[in-house]
Design a protein around this motif. Structure first.
Motif, mmCIF file in Angstrom:
data_model
loop_
_atom_site.group_PDB
_atom_site.id
_atom_site.type_symbol
_atom_site.label_atom_id
_atom_site.label_comp_id
_atom_site.label_asym_id
_atom_site.label_seq_id
_atom_site.Cartn_x
_atom_site.Cartn_y
_atom_site.Cartn_z
ATOM 1 N N UNK A 32 0.838 -1.201 0.000
ATOM 2 C CA UNK A 32 0.000 0.000 0.000
ATOM 3 C C UNK A 32 0.870 1.248 0.000
ATOM 4 N N UNK A 33 0.549 2.161 -0.917
ATOM 5 C CA UNK A 33 1.216 3.464 -0.926
ATOM 6 C C UNK A 33 0.188 4.534 -1.295
ATOM 7 N N UNK A 34 -0.027 5.464 -0.377
ATOM 8 C CA UNK A 34 -1.000 6.544 -0.591
ATOM 9 C C UNK A 34 -2.285 5.994 -1.212
ATOM 10 N N UNK A 35 -2.874 5.023 -0.525
ATOM 11 C CA UNK A 35 -4.011 4.281 -1.064
ATOM 12 C C UNK A 35 -5.366 4.797 -0.592
ATOM 13 N N UNK A 36 -5.388 5.905 0.104
ATOM 14 C CA UNK A 36 -6.670 6.475 0.539
ATOM 15 C C UNK A 36 -7.375 7.114 -0.668
ATOM 16 N N UNK A 37 -8.715 6.968 -0.756
ATOM 17 C CA UNK A 37 -9.593 6.293 0.202
ATOM 18 C C UNK A 37 -9.862 4.831 -0.159
ATOM 19 N N UNK A 59 1.750 -4.078 3.804
ATOM 20 C CA UNK A 59 3.043 -3.415 3.922
ATOM 21 C C UNK A 59 2.901 -1.996 3.383
ATOM 22 N N UNK A 60 2.939 -1.029 4.303
ATOM 23 C CA UNK A 60 2.818 0.371 3.909
ATOM 24 C C UNK A 60 4.169 0.882 3.406
ATOM 25 N N UNK A 61 4.149 1.462 2.204
ATOM 26 C CA UNK A 61 5.383 1.873 1.537
ATOM 27 C C UNK A 61 5.651 3.365 1.761
ATOM 28 N N UNK A 62 5.692 3.762 3.044
ATOM 29 C CA UNK A 62 5.978 5.152 3.437
ATOM 30 C C UNK A 62 4.921 6.121 2.902
ATOM 31 N N UNK A 63 3.657 5.776 3.131
ATOM 32 C CA UNK A 63 2.555 6.633 2.676
ATOM 33 C C UNK A 63 2.541 7.956 3.438
ATOM 34 N N UNK A 68 -1.175 4.912 6.334
ATOM 35 C CA UNK A 68 -0.504 4.228 7.450
ATOM 36 C C UNK A 68 -1.331 4.312 8.727
ATOM 37 N N UNK A 69 -1.864 5.490 9.011
ATOM 38 C CA UNK A 69 -2.652 5.675 10.228
ATOM 39 C C UNK A 69 -3.940 4.853 10.183
ATOM 40 N N UNK A 70 -4.572 4.802 9.014
ATOM 41 C CA UNK A 70 -5.789 4.002 8.885
ATOM 42 C C UNK A 70 -5.484 2.522 9.118
ATOM 43 N N UNK A 71 -4.409 2.038 8.519
ATOM 44 C CA UNK A 71 -4.047 0.629 8.672
ATOM 45 C C UNK A 71 -3.752 0.296 10.131
ATOM 46 N N UNK A 72 -3.046 1.173 10.814
ATOM 47 C CA UNK A 72 -2.752 0.933 12.232
ATOM 48 C C UNK A 72 -4.037 0.876 13.055
ATOM 49 N N UNK A 85 5.628 -1.250 8.243
ATOM 50 C CA UNK A 85 5.874 0.083 7.698
ATOM 51 C C UNK A 85 7.294 0.200 7.159
ATOM 52 N N UNK A 86 7.394 0.631 5.913
ATOM 53 C CA UNK A 86 8.690 0.988 5.347
ATOM 54 C C UNK A 86 8.961 2.464 5.642
ATOM 55 N N UNK A 87 10.224 2.793 5.931
ATOM 56 C CA UNK A 87 10.568 4.179 6.254
ATOM 57 C C UNK A 87 10.827 5.018 5.012
ATOM 58 N N UNK A 88 11.148 4.340 3.882
ATOM 59 C CA UNK A 88 11.379 5.039 2.622
ATOM 60 C C UNK A 88 10.566 4.374 1.528
ATOM 61 N N UNK A 89 10.013 5.185 0.638
ATOM 62 C CA UNK A 89 9.222 4.652 -0.464
ATOM 63 C C UNK A 89 10.116 3.898 -1.438
#
Length: 300
Positions: A32-37, A59-63, A68-72, A85-89
């Motif tokens: 997932x990367x910037x997958x909202x909404x 696996x959040x790709x530094x969104x 990231x907050x929604x997934x958490x 969570x990845x720290x870098x895209x």
């Protein structure tokens, strides 16, 4: 690459449990990367499954858009969901997807993209098909949706669920263009692991090659009558620029080499790939020429 599948297990569908004393029978992996909404609809479709013995690794790709907050937040209320969570895209979906597959503890792994959805019977039908056909990979019917959520096409457009297909047969359904849909596939994990180990290059569309590598590792591929809803990106390769176009040319070359190694240089498959590569190159050159002319007209 040497490859041996473990003995098939007779997996019986059991009621879902939220305790992790025993690994669930299925792991769904989503990069997932910037997958909202859209990630919300993806989550809704997974938790609405009639078959609920699953674990979902996202696996959040530094969104940066709240993904990231929604997934958490959803992971806090359902311990079948794990968020990494990845720290870098990474620049593409391959690295986060491979990370999720490596984290999976089950023999069966399903790949679902963050902006796509599945029908309520999806997991049950895919699992039942793998059991009934004793297959190593199962592919769904893939419905292509525009940005307004309207279905614009379906692959395959005929039913292929009456028998097993070899890897070579299945690859031939994808060249020079795709006649089947492979998003949302269900795999025995060793197949994905083997491809991960042999595919280190992370181009924008590496999955175009990796999917065929998966197919060619087995002669037991099945298709299921269930629906995967793929949200089409707003741009095509011919309208994109720079790295995307160059990566497409590179992956086409990789794919052609893979085809030659399995079918032969003078095979029909190789000839079709040659035609495809020429057509892609012509489209990219045509786009470049049009862009150059437009810039010239603006200067006038």
């Amino acid at each position: 690459v040497s490859f041996t599948l473990p003995p098939r297990q007779s997996d019986n569908i059991k009621p879902a449990t939220h305790e992790r004393k025993h690994p669930p029978m299925l792991t769904i992996v989503t990069p997932a990367y910037n997958a909202m909404p859209y990630i919300k609809a993806c989550h809704d479709s997974i938790r609405s499954q009639t078959y609920s013995a699953w674990r979902w690794i996202v696996v959040d790709d530094a969104s940066t858009d709240g993904t990231a907050e929604y997934l958490d937040s959803i992971a806090e209320t359902d311990n079948r969901i794990t968020v990494s969570h990845r720290t870098e895209n990474s620049g593409n979906a391959k690295l986060p997807r491979d990370t999720g597959v490596t984290m999976a503890e089950t023999e069966r792994v399903m790949l679902i993209d963050a902006d796509d959805t599945i029908s309520p019977d999806y997991v049950a039908t895919m699992m039942e098909t793998m059991d009934r056909m004793e297959s190593d990979i199962v592919y769904p019917r893939m419905h292509f949706m525009d940005q307004q959520g309207r279905v614009r096409g379906t692959l395959p457009d005929i039913h292929l669920d009456n028998r097993l297909y070899t890897g070579k047969e299945t690859v031939m359904m994808t060249i020079p263009s795709w006649h089947i849909g492979c998003n949302g596939g269900l795999y025995r994990k060793p197949i994905l692991q083997t491809v991960i180990k042999s595919s280190r290059q992370c181009l924008m569309n590496t999955d175009e090659v990796d999917e065929r590598r998966c197919m060619l590792l087995t002669d037991r591929i099945a298709f299921a009558r269930t629906s995967y809803f793929y949200r089409c990106p707003p741009t095509s390769i011919t309208s994109s620029k720079g790295r995307k176009q160059l990566d497409t040319l590179r992956t086409d070359r990789q794919l052609h080499r893979l085809i030659i190694s399995h079918y032969g240089i003078m095979s029909r498959a190789s000839m079709l790939m040659t035609i495809h590569r020429i057509a892609t190159l012509k489209a990219i050159i045509g786009m470049a020429v049009r862009t150059w002319k437009e810039r010239g007209d603006r200067k006038k």
